[in-house]
Write a protein that holds these residues in place. Structure first.
Motif, short mmCIF file in Angstrom:
data_model
loop_
_atom_site.label_atom_id
_atom_site.label_comp_id
_atom_site.label_asym_id
_atom_site.label_seq_id
_atom_site.Cartn_x
_atom_site.Cartn_y
_atom_site.Cartn_z
N ARG A 9 3.62 -1.14 -3.26
CA ARG A 9 4.39 -1.92 -2.92
C ARG A 9 4.75 -3.41 -3.67
O ARG A 9 4.07 -4.16 -3.13
CB ARG A 9 5.56 -2.33 -1.66
N PRO A 10 5.84 -3.26 -4.72
CA PRO A 10 6.18 -4.76 -4.59
C PRO A 10 6.56 -5.47 -4.02
O PRO A 10 7.42 -5.21 -2.91
CB PRO A 10 6.89 -4.52 -5.74
N ILE A 11 5.23 -7.35 -4.33
CA ILE A 11 6.02 -7.80 -3.71
C ILE A 11 7.03 -8.40 -3.26
O ILE A 11 7.11 -9.32 -5.01
CB ILE A 11 4.99 -8.70 -3.10
N VAL A 12 8.33 -8.78 -2.82
CA VAL A 12 9.20 -9.40 -3.02
C VAL A 12 9.70 -10.79 -2.37
O VAL A 12 9.77 -10.59 -0.65
CB VAL A 12 10.57 -8.33 -2.32
#
Length: 63
Positions: A9-12
């Motif tokens: 998952r992309p880190i936001v």
């Protein structure tokens, strides 16, 4: 059934930047600000500068 890998998952990251005050300084979430009726926003540490430079206030000592 397909399971999503949490490692992909992309880190936001939430920005700590809230805005810019009337003196041009960055406002961060959690900073103390003053909001004037005309919509101007000033950081607490810039309030004296704003009052003297923008509103024409004069700092004096009561004697």
């Amino acid at each position: 059934m397909q399971v999503e890998n949490p490692m992909t998952r992309p880190i936001v990251e939430k920005s700590s930047h809230w805005g810019i005050d009337a003196c041009g300084d960055e406002i961060l979430y959690g900073d103390v600000i003053y909001e004037f009726p005309d919509g101007e926003i000033v950081l607490e540490e810039n309030i004296r500068q704003y009052l003297t430079e923008n509103l024409g206030a004069t700092r004096k000592i009561a004697e």
